[in-house]
Design an enzyme around this catalytic site. Structure first.
Site, PDB file in Angstrom:
ATOM      1  CG  ASP A   8      66.731  53.322  20.443  1.00 46.94           C
ATOM      2  OD1 ASP A   8      66.185  53.143  19.345  1.00 46.94           O
ATOM      3  OD2 ASP A   8      67.827  52.802  20.741  1.00 46.94           O
ATOM      4  CD  GLU A  55      65.382  49.121  27.780  1.00 49.02           C
ATOM      5  OE1 GLU A  55      65.981  50.167  27.440  1.00 49.02           O
ATOM      6  OE2 GLU A  55      65.304  48.139  27.036  1.00 49.02           O
ATOM      7  CE1 TYR A  85      64.130  52.656  23.883  1.00 49.72           C
ATOM      8  CE2 TYR A  85      65.055  52.942  26.076  1.00 49.72           C
ATOM      9  CZ  TYR A  85      64.898  52.189  24.937  1.00 49.72           C
ATOM     10  OH  TYR A  85      65.477  50.960  24.856  1.00 49.72           O
TER      11      TYR A  85
END
Length: 295
Positions: A142, A41, A124
């Site tokens: 996102d 991520e 997020y």
DNA sequence: TATTCGTGGGC
DNA sequence: TGCCCAAGAAT
């Protein structure tokens, strides 16, 4: 034909089924270990999947746990980051690993609120880790999910520049109640936006909910409103900082300032950017005046 | 809320 | 060719 909005459960089923049949095989999905998901991520923040893949594999081989990364100098993380861009993310990932060791016993925390306290983890990323690594119910919003919702529900080509309250409320209202279903929905809508409902040339013929899409039903009206600002690049401080960082990152050891200076001709801008890099902790100044990655 | 922060590939 | 875009966060 008008876009008839199916009940949410029907929407969930169709997108999740599509995902089961068409999802890409990605290393952080095949083994969604929390640390692997977290590393992915960080790397995927504003960076395409294809460029992340090789760096991700090398990173996990070298630092299989947060403790492994925390035990290395921050500069090693910056160097291993390579050319992924926004190298502050490497610094923040290193700082997050340190915080995980110091405050969470070395294990990536699993709740949105705990994750949000970590450096480099915003709304997020906290939701994504909680959902993808721990199977928890979280609003994963996102750029892909936002674009899917903008088109299917709102009937516009692109979402707004920032996340609006109404948009978050919508995403929350569409989130399945069950944890596992919510996590599947999050991954599915993201994937749909990434490979089908793309920004430039959407592949509506491959979309499982094309018949429910409002943007499609109203004839694909183009974005209407103020022009979407592209980020300037040539001659900016970002370009300058990148050039300076590349010199030090690609060197084996400390670098003489004259060598760094050769990377950017505008002296005033060069000095300003050098100062900002030192201030950000992306570079260190050795006692002899040479430049290094941070220890 | 608006800016700033890297990099490279596709059209 | 330039322009747009890519699993955002911090300030």
């Amino acid at each position: 034909m008008p876009a008839t909005t199916p009940p949410p459960a029907e929407l969930h089923r169709r997108v999740i089924d599509w995902y089961g049949a068409h999802r890409r095989t990605l290393p952080w999905r095949e083994d969604p270990d929390p640390w692997r998901v977290m590393v992915s991520e960080f790397m995927l923040q504003q960076t395409p999947v294809v460029r992340v893949l090789p760096v991700f594999e090398a990173w996990l081989e070298r630092w299989p746990t947060p403790a492994d990364l925390a035990a290395s100098p921050a500069g090693e993380a910056v160097r291993a980051w390579g050319r992924l861009g926004y190298p502050r993310r490497a610094l923040r990932l290193h700082a997050a690993a340190t915080a995980i060791v110091e405050s969470h016993g070395g294990a990536v925390p699993g709740t949105y609120d705990e994750l949000l306290t970590l450096p480099g983890v915003g709304d997020y990323t906290a939701a994504a880790i909680a959902s993808f690594a721990y199977g928890r119910r979280a609003v994963v919003l996102d750029t892909n999910v936002r674009r899917v919702f903008a088109r299917v529900v709102s009937g516009v080509q692109y979402p707004s520049q920032g996340v609006l309250r109404a948009e978050r409320d919508l995403a929350t209202s569409l989130l399945p109640e069950d944890d596992a279903v919510a996590a599947a929905w999050a991954a599915s809508t993201m994937e749909l936006g990434a490979v089908v409902c793309t920004a430039r040339a959407p592949r509506c013929e491959a979309c499982p909910i094309a018949d429910a899409c409002r943007w499609r039903a109203v004839g694909y009206p183009p974005h209407d409103g103020p022009p979407r600002r592209g980020q300037p690049w040539h001659g900016t401080d970002r370009q300058c900082r990148g050039a300076l960082m590349a010199v030090v990152r690609d060197a084996a050891g400390p670098v003489a300032p004259e060598l760094v200076a050769a990377a950017w001709s505008d002296a005033a801008q060069r000095e300003r950017c050098l100062d900002s890099l030192l201030d950000d902790g992306l570079l260190d100044l050795a006692a002899d005046g040479r430049l290094t990655l941070p220890g």
